[in-house]
Design a protein around this motif. Structure first.
Motif, PDB file in Angstrom:
ATOM      1  N   ALA A  36       3.241  -0.816   4.682  1.00 39.45           N
ATOM      2  CA  ALA A  36       2.723   0.401   4.067  1.00 39.45           C
ATOM      3  C   ALA A  36       3.655   1.733   4.049  1.00 39.45           C
ATOM      4  N   ARG A  37       3.805   1.853   2.447  1.00 37.33           N
ATOM      5  CA  ARG A  37       5.090   3.094   2.469  1.00 37.33           C
ATOM      6  C   ARG A  37       3.779   4.797   3.015  1.00 37.33           C
ATOM      7  N   VAL A  38       4.191   5.620   3.908  1.00 35.22           N
ATOM      8  CA  VAL A  38       3.022   6.580   4.401  1.00 35.22           C
ATOM      9  C   VAL A  38       3.998   7.818   4.021  1.00 35.22           C
ATOM     10  N   LEU A  57       0.962  -1.299  -0.023  1.00 34.57           N
ATOM     11  CA  LEU A  57      -0.245   0.074  -0.118  1.00 34.57           C
ATOM     12  C   LEU A  57       0.676   1.415  -0.419  1.00 34.57           C
ATOM     13  N   LYS A  58       0.483   2.606  -0.678  1.00 35.16           N
ATOM     14  CA  LYS A  58       1.093   3.268  -0.490  1.00 35.16           C
ATOM     15  C   LYS A  58      -0.043   4.384  -0.006  1.00 35.16           C
ATOM     16  N   ILE A  59      -0.576   5.071   1.602  1.00 38.59           N
ATOM     17  CA  ILE A  59      -0.931   6.492   1.412  1.00 38.59           C
ATOM     18  C   ILE A  59      -0.521   7.552   1.798  1.00 38.59           C
ATOM     19  N   LEU A  60      -0.638   8.448   1.390  1.00 43.76           N
ATOM     20  CA  LEU A  60      -1.130   9.917   1.448  1.00 43.76           C
ATOM     21  C   LEU A  60      -1.724  10.200   3.161  1.00 43.76           C
ATOM     22  N   ASP A  61      -0.879  11.265   4.022  1.00 47.79           N
ATOM     23  CA  ASP A  61      -1.184  11.755   4.661  1.00 47.79           C
ATOM     24  C   ASP A  61      -1.674  13.785   4.573  1.00 47.79           C
ATOM     25  N   PHE A  93      -2.271   6.669  -5.145  1.00 48.99           N
ATOM     26  CA  PHE A  93      -2.222   6.047  -3.614  1.00 48.99           C
ATOM     27  C   PHE A  93      -3.388   5.405  -3.545  1.00 48.99           C
ATOM     28  N   ASP A  94      -3.086   4.481  -2.276  1.00 53.35           N
ATOM     29  CA  ASP A  94      -4.337   3.446  -2.606  1.00 53.35           C
ATOM     30  C   ASP A  94      -5.286   3.981  -1.442  1.00 53.35           C
ATOM     31  N   MET A  95      -4.167   5.027  -0.245  1.00 45.65           N
ATOM     32  CA  MET A  95      -5.602   5.607   0.553  1.00 45.65           C
ATOM     33  C   MET A  95      -5.020   6.598   1.067  1.00 45.65           C
ATOM     34  N   ILE A  96      -5.842   7.552   1.236  1.00 43.40           N
ATOM     35  CA  ILE A  96      -5.695   9.208   1.628  1.00 43.40           C
ATOM     36  C   ILE A  96      -6.219  10.001   3.165  1.00 43.40           C
ATOM     37  N   THR A  97      -5.230  10.146   3.424  1.00 39.81           N
ATOM     38  CA  THR A  97      -6.253  11.090   5.076  1.00 39.81           C
ATOM     39  C   THR A  97      -5.753  12.227   4.867  1.00 39.81           C
TER      40      THR A  97
END
Length: 248
Positions: free
Chosen positions: A86-88, A63-67, A133-137
């Motif tokens: 995951a890579r954050v 996973l690649k996640i962006l905050d 990205f797979d997920m963004i927060t």
């Protein structure tokens, strides 16, 4: 008044620049103020929202996640705890906040340091590829966008098809008792605490003003649908003082 028209300090300077100045000013007390303002509930709120978002991911590998608006990095660090492979990436406007985030990162074990990175950037023009990205927060940051619609559009752009967006944001309760109590607390108590703890009175007067002006519940969901999210749900916590949104 639209949330984009609520400014921390002045009408003469672009909101994004003012937000950057505000967070540089309060960075040294930001974590302490979060604990004080939420009465210690902020970690509970964060954990519920993140675990719900993660449960919506179709896959859990590579996973690649962006905050976005990562601040001092607490959401990024919690994501690393929940998804250690995951890579954050944490993105923020404020050098002051990022400096503290990187200091925290330096104290972590090597495996975590290799999976988390922080960078300075504008949420309205993010330096990432389409569908990266797979997920963004974004936690407590969306009401600080100088153009809310553009910020949502930009998050949609860098999110993969089928990816998950998680927005965590303070909100105004609707209850007959909780609403006036909340308004008194955010309008009187929080600015008083903010002045004494952070030294920046206006930053914590801006807080309740921006919360009240930011679209909430059905209105926020409508903005997300307008930017081509096809499934949006929202969940209320602490009698409506916080809402988190999950969009795909």
């Amino acid at each position: 008044m639209k949330v984009e028209e609520i400014n921390p300090y002045s009408e003469d300077i672009e909101k994004g620049r003012q937000v950057e100045q505000m967070f540089d000013s309060i960075a040294h007390r930001y974590d302490l103020m979060n604990r004080a303002m939420s009465l210690g509930q902020h970690k509970l709120w964060r954990n519920k929202a993140l675990k719900k978002a993660i449960s919506q991911l179709p896959l859990k590998d590579n996973l690649k996640i962006l905050d976005v608006a990562t601040g001092t990095g607490d959401v990024a660090f919690r994501l690393n705890e929940l998804l250690p492979l995951a890579r954050v990436t944490g993105l923020d406007l404020s050098d002051g906040m990022l400096r503290i985030a990187r200091e925290k990162l330096d104290s972590l074990p090597l495996p975590s340091r290799e999976k988390i990175a922080f960078g300075k950037g504008d949420s309205l023009a993010m330096p990432f590829h389409n569908g990266e990205f797979d997920m963004i927060t974004v936690a407590y940051g969306i009401r600080n966008f100088s153009d809310l619609r553009k910020g949502i559009h930009e998050m949609r752009r860098v999110l993969k098809p089928g990816g998950v967006l998680c927005i965590i944001e303070l909100s105004t309760p609707r209850g007959l008792l909780s609403k006036p109590l909340y308004k008194f607390y955010t309008g009187k108590i929080i600015p008083w605490i903010g002045k004494r703890v952070s030294g920046d009175t206006r930053a914590y007067s801006y807080l309740p003003e921006s919360i009240a002006a930011c679209p909430q519940r059905e209105n926020m969901a409508a903005l997300l649908y307008a930017e081509n999210f096809t499934h949006v749900e929202w969940h209320s916590l602490s009698l409506g003082a916080l809402i988190y949104y999950i969009a795909k």
